[in-house]
Each structure stands twice: as C-alpha cells, then as structure tokens.
Design a protein around this motif. Sequence first.
Motif, mmCIF file in Angstrom:
data_model
loop_
_atom_site.group_PDB
_atom_site.id
_atom_site.type_symbol
_atom_site.label_atom_id
_atom_site.label_comp_id
_atom_site.label_asym_id
_atom_site.label_seq_id
_atom_site.Cartn_x
_atom_site.Cartn_y
_atom_site.Cartn_z
ATOM 1 N N ILE A 49 1.547 -1.592 1.465
ATOM 2 C CA ILE A 49 0.806 -2.781 1.906
ATOM 3 C C ILE A 49 1.624 -4.035 1.604
ATOM 4 C CG2 ILE A 49 -1.335 -4.081 1.717
ATOM 5 C CD1 ILE A 49 -1.602 -1.207 2.816
ATOM 6 N N GLU A 50 1.864 -4.812 2.663
ATOM 7 C CA GLU A 50 2.600 -6.064 2.519
ATOM 8 C C GLU A 50 2.077 -7.061 3.536
ATOM 9 O OE1 GLU A 50 6.326 -4.550 5.309
ATOM 10 O OE2 GLU A 50 6.563 -4.644 3.132
ATOM 11 N N THR A 51 2.708 -8.216 3.607
ATOM 12 C CA THR A 51 2.275 -9.252 4.539
ATOM 13 C C THR A 51 2.211 -8.699 5.967
ATOM 14 O OG1 THR A 51 3.234 -10.993 3.178
ATOM 15 C CG2 THR A 51 2.800 -11.531 5.480
ATOM 16 N N GLY A 52 1.063 -8.878 6.608
ATOM 17 C CA GLY A 52 0.895 -8.480 7.999
ATOM 18 C C GLY A 52 0.447 -7.056 8.238
ATOM 19 N N THR A 53 0.447 -6.194 7.208
ATOM 20 C CA THR A 53 0.007 -4.808 7.395
ATOM 21 C C THR A 53 -1.467 -4.779 7.791
ATOM 22 O OG1 THR A 53 1.537 -4.077 5.662
ATOM 23 C CG2 THR A 53 -0.178 -2.527 6.325
ATOM 24 N N HIS A 54 -1.782 -4.030 8.846
ATOM 25 C CA HIS A 54 -3.175 -3.866 9.271
ATOM 26 C C HIS A 54 -3.738 -2.663 8.530
ATOM 27 C CE1 HIS A 54 -6.283 -3.558 12.784
ATOM 28 N NE2 HIS A 54 -6.778 -4.124 11.702
ATOM 29 N N VAL A 55 -4.635 -2.912 7.586
ATOM 30 C CA VAL A 55 -5.066 -1.873 6.656
ATOM 31 C C VAL A 55 -6.576 -1.708 6.680
ATOM 32 C CG1 VAL A 55 -5.031 -3.539 4.748
ATOM 33 C CG2 VAL A 55 -5.016 -1.118 4.221
ATOM 34 N N LEU A 56 -7.019 -0.473 6.517
ATOM 35 C CA LEU A 56 -8.428 -0.147 6.336
ATOM 36 C C LEU A 56 -8.647 0.271 4.897
ATOM 37 C CD1 LEU A 56 -11.323 0.516 7.336
ATOM 38 C CD2 LEU A 56 -10.477 2.833 7.837
ATOM 39 N N ASP A 57 -9.592 -0.392 4.223
ATOM 40 C CA ASP A 57 -10.027 0.020 2.896
ATOM 41 C C ASP A 57 -11.336 0.773 3.066
ATOM 42 O OD1 ASP A 57 -10.526 0.342 0.203
ATOM 43 O OD2 ASP A 57 -11.240 -1.704 -0.095
ATOM 44 N N VAL A 58 -11.290 2.077 2.900
ATOM 45 C CA VAL A 58 -12.466 2.921 3.120
ATOM 46 C C VAL A 58 -13.151 3.189 1.785
ATOM 47 C CG1 VAL A 58 -11.114 5.065 3.003
ATOM 48 C CG2 VAL A 58 -13.303 5.055 4.205
ATOM 49 N N GLY A 59 -14.478 3.026 1.757
ATOM 50 C CA GLY A 59 -15.205 3.118 0.491
ATOM 51 C C GLY A 59 -14.858 1.931 -0.392
ATOM 52 N N THR A 60 -14.919 0.739 0.179
ATOM 53 C CA THR A 60 -14.432 -0.457 -0.507
ATOM 54 C C THR A 60 -15.235 -0.826 -1.738
ATOM 55 O OG1 THR A 60 -13.673 -2.723 -0.111
ATOM 56 C CG2 THR A 60 -15.794 -2.113 0.870
ATOM 57 N N GLY A 61 -16.477 -0.340 -1.861
ATOM 58 C CA GLY A 61 -17.294 -0.744 -3.004
ATOM 59 C C GLY A 61 -17.508 -2.239 -2.983
ATOM 60 N N THR A 62 -17.238 -2.891 -4.095
ATOM 61 C CA THR A 62 -17.414 -4.337 -4.185
ATOM 62 C C THR A 62 -16.196 -5.106 -3.673
ATOM 63 O OG1 THR A 62 -16.735 -4.206 -6.504
ATOM 64 C CG2 THR A 62 -19.098 -4.222 -6.045
ATOM 65 N N THR A 64 -12.717 -4.628 -4.334
ATOM 66 C CA THR A 64 -11.571 -4.886 -5.205
ATOM 67 C C THR A 64 -10.235 -4.613 -4.517
ATOM 68 O OG1 THR A 64 -12.901 -4.350 -7.153
ATOM 69 C CG2 THR A 64 -10.511 -4.337 -7.420
ATOM 70 N N ALA A 65 -10.086 -3.428 -3.921
ATOM 71 C CA ALA A 65 -8.815 -3.082 -3.284
ATOM 72 C C ALA A 65 -8.573 -3.930 -2.045
ATOM 73 C CB ALA A 65 -8.783 -1.597 -2.936
ATOM 74 N N ALA A 66 -9.623 -4.205 -1.286
ATOM 75 C CA ALA A 66 -9.486 -5.042 -0.095
ATOM 76 C C ALA A 66 -9.011 -6.439 -0.460
ATOM 77 C CB ALA A 66 -10.815 -5.109 0.659
ATOM 78 N N LEU A 67 -9.569 -7.008 -1.513
ATOM 79 C CA LEU A 67 -9.158 -8.345 -1.951
ATOM 80 C C LEU A 67 -7.707 -8.346 -2.422
ATOM 81 C CD1 LEU A 67 -12.400 -9.359 -3.847
ATOM 82 C CD2 LEU A 67 -11.513 -10.442 -1.772
ATOM 83 N N ALA A 68 -7.287 -7.287 -3.104
ATOM 84 C CA ALA A 68 -5.893 -7.200 -3.543
ATOM 85 C C ALA A 68 -4.950 -7.096 -2.346
ATOM 86 C CB ALA A 68 -5.710 -6.001 -4.472
ATOM 87 N N ALA A 69 -5.368 -6.368 -1.296
ATOM 88 C CA ALA A 69 -4.560 -6.279 -0.086
ATOM 89 C C ALA A 69 -4.496 -7.636 0.624
ATOM 90 C CB ALA A 69 -5.121 -5.213 0.843
ATOM 91 N N LEU A 70 -5.610 -8.335 0.665
ATOM 92 C CA LEU A 70 -5.620 -9.682 1.248
ATOM 93 C C LEU A 70 -4.682 -10.613 0.489
ATOM 94 C CD1 LEU A 70 -9.430 -10.128 1.958
ATOM 95 C CD2 LEU A 70 -7.620 -10.097 3.689
ATOM 96 N N ALA A 71 -4.635 -10.473 -0.823
ATOM 97 C CA ALA A 71 -3.752 -11.314 -1.636
ATOM 98 C C ALA A 71 -2.287 -11.066 -1.315
ATOM 99 C CB ALA A 71 -4.025 -11.078 -3.121
ATOM 100 N N ARG A 72 -1.967 -9.886 -0.783
ATOM 101 C CA ARG A 72 -0.594 -9.580 -0.372
ATOM 102 C C ARG A 72 -0.300 -10.072 1.050
ATOM 103 N NH1 ARG A 72 1.611 -3.759 -2.593
ATOM 104 N NH2 ARG A 72 0.877 -3.960 -4.757
ATOM 105 N N GLY A 73 -1.308 -10.615 1.716
ATOM 106 C CA GLY A 73 -1.103 -11.094 3.068
ATOM 107 C C GLY A 73 -1.406 -10.078 4.145
ATOM 108 N N ALA A 74 -2.050 -8.977 3.786
ATOM 109 C CA ALA A 74 -2.397 -7.946 4.767
ATOM 110 C C ALA A 74 -3.588 -8.384 5.612
ATOM 111 C CB ALA A 74 -2.719 -6.632 4.052
ATOM 112 N N ARG A 75 -3.734 -7.748 6.784
ATOM 113 C CA ARG A 75 -4.926 -7.894 7.625
ATOM 114 C C ARG A 75 -5.844 -6.733 7.257
ATOM 115 N NH1 ARG A 75 -2.663 -6.570 12.904
ATOM 116 N NH2 ARG A 75 -4.786 -6.905 13.657
ATOM 117 N N VAL A 76 -7.032 -7.031 6.738
ATOM 118 C CA VAL A 76 -7.850 -6.004 6.101
ATOM 119 C C VAL A 76 -9.211 -5.870 6.771
ATOM 120 C CG1 VAL A 76 -8.857 -5.203 3.933
ATOM 121 C CG2 VAL A 76 -6.713 -6.511 3.906
ATOM 122 N N SER A 77 -9.560 -4.634 7.093
ATOM 123 C CA SER A 77 -10.927 -4.259 7.428
ATOM 124 C C SER A 77 -11.410 -3.308 6.336
ATOM 125 C CB SER A 77 -10.996 -3.565 8.792
ATOM 126 O OG SER A 77 -10.600 -4.435 9.821
ATOM 127 N N ALA A 78 -12.706 -3.306 6.079
ATOM 128 C CA ALA A 78 -13.231 -2.472 5.002
ATOM 129 C C ALA A 78 -14.580 -1.896 5.401
ATOM 130 C CB ALA A 78 -13.367 -3.277 3.715
#
Length: 276
Positions: A49-62, A64-78
């Motif tokens: 996961i890096e800037t611009g990566t289109h990522v799915l966070d499955v079972g995101t819970g609250t 946490t992982a999605a926010l960390a991916a966003l902090a790296r500049g990723a495009r995130v769906s959860a």
Amino acid sequence: MTDPTRTQPQTAFDTAERTMWSGRAHAYAASFARLCAHPVEHLLDAAGIETGTHVLDVGTGTGTAALAALARGARVSAVDADAGMVAVARAAGVEARVAALPQLPFPDGEFEAVIGNFVINHVGRPRAALTELRRVLKPGGRIALTLWGARRGAGQELFGRAFAAAEAVIPADLPRLDPAEDFARTADGFAELLREAGFTDAGARELEWDHRATLDEWWGGPAAGVATAGLVVTSQDEETVVRIRREYVRLAGEFAAGEHELALPHIAVLACGRAQ
C-alpha cells in the motif's frame, strides 16, 4: 464473472458472529481495537500500500487499517458486516459500507490491493471468502490478511485461565466453525489456504508483540460483551462474574509492567499473496 448481487445464505457461524458483534462497536473501540491495531503497518507493507493504491479494507471494524492506508495516500474503500462498526469508521473519515464475505458489492478486478485485519477469523466459509477477495482484485493485485493462529501468546490465555479458575460455565452457543471449513491456523496452513484459493507467491509469518493495557481497560472488553470472552462473561450469573474478575486480577499480576500497566504477549499470523 461472479454476480456480486447474488445472495448467498449465511452459515450458522456467520449468524452467531453477527449477533456477537451487534451493538458493540464503541465497546470494541475502547478495548480490543488497540490490540488489533498492532499488525496494521505490517499488513499495509505486505499488501504494497502506497500513494495512489486502490485498496479494499474488508472487515474494517472501526476503520483502523483503512485510516492507516489513507495516511499513506491510498484510495480506500472499506466494508464491514456490522452497521455499528461502519458508522464508527465513517465518523472517522472512512468510505465504508455494510457488506459481508463471501459476497462483496464490487465488480471483478476493482482493486489493486485487499487487506483484512483479523477478518478471516470471523467468516463461516474462509475458502469462499478468499475466492471472493481474489475476484475483486486486479490480476497481479496483492492481498494481505491477519489471523489469530493456533500458537497463542501467554496474554491471550489470560481470560481463559480466569474462566477456568472461577469455574465459569462456557456457553454452548459460542460461534463454532464447521470443521469441514476449518484449516491449519499456522503460518504454513494460512499460506496454503491462499494457494488453494488461487493466489500466487503466497507466504505467511508470525508476528509477536506485548500489548500494553491497564487492568481495567483489558477487563472492559469482556465486561461489555466484546468477542468470545465477552460472551462468556455476560452469560454468567453475578456471583460468577465477581469470581472471574477476582481470578483475572490475580492472574494478571503475572503480566504487570509498572504500577498500572500490563504487558500481554500476543501472537498473530500475517499472510499475503498475489492474484493471478
């Protein structure tokens, strides 16, 4: 092409999991969420996961992982199966929606990476779940998942030991995976599960760490009914709960780290692979 709108029935395990987590998002956020956050950076690294990566966070819970991916500049769906978890994740700034494996509301090849932090523990058909995750990945896309494995740290045994010492009655209706759906909860077993689902370059390794928490914080999750330990605690009569708490405090002394903190050893398994 798999039709993402096709309804697939839940297993009894899935139904029990939905019931167990319903209404407990905030209690989870205040207790076990910090524990589950530990592997997140390792997870993102394994998925590339890096800037611009289109990522799915499955079972995101609250979230946490999605926010960390966003902090790296990723495009995130959860997604998460629990509406309460989704609401908390959205409030934190995550683009999240309610959806549950093994059925996701995305077209084939939508994502460059998929991450799942302790989600495979909570699905009734792990192999079908992985097949669905491979479907939504682009060819060459990476997957990274964490799992509570067979080898457990001493901190993971604390509540079980307290239950036994307090002679608590373990409920008969705890979520139990169909043995035909289970797999070896080891690094080798998890990697093999990914290979069976069609992922290449599959590998896995253990992560070990000491989770730091206060005595009351660590008790707060089960006391609020969070996870399997919570189901055990909240199913007891008042006298038994008092005994569990007393045994928990006694046994927790083994993990004291300073005047007010516990250092609880935990072990998880991180697996990754690539879609063909």
